[in-house]
Design a protein around this motif. Structure first.
Motif, PDB file in Angstrom:
ATOM      1  N   THR A  56       7.086   8.110   3.127  1.00 36.95           N
ATOM      2  CA  THR A  56       5.863   7.458   2.659  1.00 36.95           C
ATOM      3  C   THR A  56       6.136   6.023   2.210  1.00 36.95           C
ATOM      4  O   THR A  56       5.271   5.162   2.352  1.00 36.95           O
ATOM      5  N   TRP A  60       4.174   2.933   3.725  1.00 41.67           N
ATOM      6  CA  TRP A  60       3.498   1.991   2.834  1.00 41.67           C
ATOM      7  C   TRP A  60       3.929   0.558   3.141  1.00 41.67           C
ATOM      8  O   TRP A  60       3.095  -0.348   3.166  1.00 41.67           O
ATOM      9  N   ILE A  63       2.164  -0.534   6.270  1.00 44.32           N
ATOM     10  CA  ILE A  63       0.728  -0.713   6.060  1.00 44.32           C
ATOM     11  C   ILE A  63       0.437  -1.985   5.274  1.00 44.32           C
ATOM     12  O   ILE A  63      -0.460  -2.753   5.612  1.00 44.32           O
ATOM     13  N   LEU A  92      -7.361  -6.857   8.191  1.00 44.62           N
ATOM     14  CA  LEU A  92      -6.250  -5.942   7.925  1.00 44.62           C
ATOM     15  C   LEU A  92      -5.708  -6.071   6.504  1.00 44.62           C
ATOM     16  O   LEU A  92      -5.366  -5.074   5.872  1.00 44.62           O
ATOM     17  N   GLY A  96      -7.758  -3.107   5.448  1.00 47.41           N
ATOM     18  CA  GLY A  96      -6.794  -2.156   6.008  1.00 47.41           C
ATOM     19  C   GLY A  96      -5.682  -1.794   5.047  1.00 47.41           C
ATOM     20  O   GLY A  96      -5.301  -0.632   4.945  1.00 47.41           O
ATOM     21  N   THR A  99      -7.055   0.363   1.961  1.00 45.97           N
ATOM     22  CA  THR A  99      -7.522   1.652   2.470  1.00 45.97           C
ATOM     23  C   THR A  99      -6.344   2.488   2.967  1.00 45.97           C
ATOM     24  O   THR A  99      -6.261   3.691   2.704  1.00 45.97           O
ATOM     25  N   GLY A 100      -5.429   1.851   3.664  1.00 48.58           N
ATOM     26  CA  GLY A 100      -4.242   2.555   4.147  1.00 48.58           C
ATOM     27  C   GLY A 100      -3.397   3.088   3.007  1.00 48.58           C
ATOM     28  O   GLY A 100      -2.873   4.207   3.078  1.00 48.58           O
ATOM     29  N   VAL A 103      -5.182   6.158   1.558  1.00 44.54           N
ATOM     30  CA  VAL A 103      -5.016   7.311   2.446  1.00 44.54           C
ATOM     31  C   VAL A 103      -3.582   7.830   2.349  1.00 44.54           C
ATOM     32  O   VAL A 103      -3.351   9.040   2.319  1.00 44.54           O
ATOM     33  N   LEU A 104      -2.630   6.930   2.276  1.00 45.27           N
ATOM     34  CA  LEU A 104      -1.228   7.329   2.162  1.00 45.27           C
ATOM     35  C   LEU A 104      -0.971   8.087   0.858  1.00 45.27           C
ATOM     36  O   LEU A 104      -0.198   9.049   0.834  1.00 45.27           O
TER      37      LEU A 104
END
Length: 143
Positions: A56, A60, A63, A92, A96, A99-100, A103-104
């Protein structure tokens, strides 16, 4: 590791050595009194959790820093493409990345719950019986 062989109170520290010869030995290990080797974890749970943490962390990094790095390497492409009316690099980084990361975090929490279930780790709370005494806001007992 000679400088880390004792705690500040002078008591000796015994490391876990990074390996387990007996499969049940880790259940008897008091990890509060021992130093744990994070590069060579001694239990299967610790190894699986470390894989999850590193996986992760790498996701991260990609991302959050991927769009910034791509904009630095190819500014013409990242600024000329548009998504929903915004330049790609702005979209992004502004939408992005956060949000990424969110979600992660959800993926990590779900994976950690599955890992806990796999190894039989329960996160329950213990209920205490009321003592009948009222507790004051400062932690003392009201008189």
């Amino acid at each position: 590791m000679t400088e880390n062989d004792t705690h500040t109170d002078g008591s000796a520290v015994e490391t876990d050595g990074g390996t387990v010869t007996n499969a049940q030995k880790h259940r008897e290990t008091d990890y509060l009194d021992r130093e744990v080797n994070l590069l060579k974890p001694s239990t299967p749970f610790m190894r699986d959790h470390l894989k999850l943490v590193w996986g992760t962390f790498i996701a991260w990094t990609l991302i959050v820093w991927g769009p910034v790095t791509a904009t630095r390497l190819a500014p013409e492409t990242m600024t000329s493409l548009t998504v929903l009316g915004f330049p790609l690099h702005y979209f992004l980084v502004a939408l992005g990345g956060p949000t990424g990361a969110l979600v992660l975090a959800a993926v990590y929490a779900r994976s950690r719950d599955q890992l806990d279930d796999k190894y039989g780790i329960e996160h329950g709370t213990t209920e205490t019986e009321p003592s009948g005494e009222a507790t004051a806001a400062d932690g003392g007992v009201e008189e």
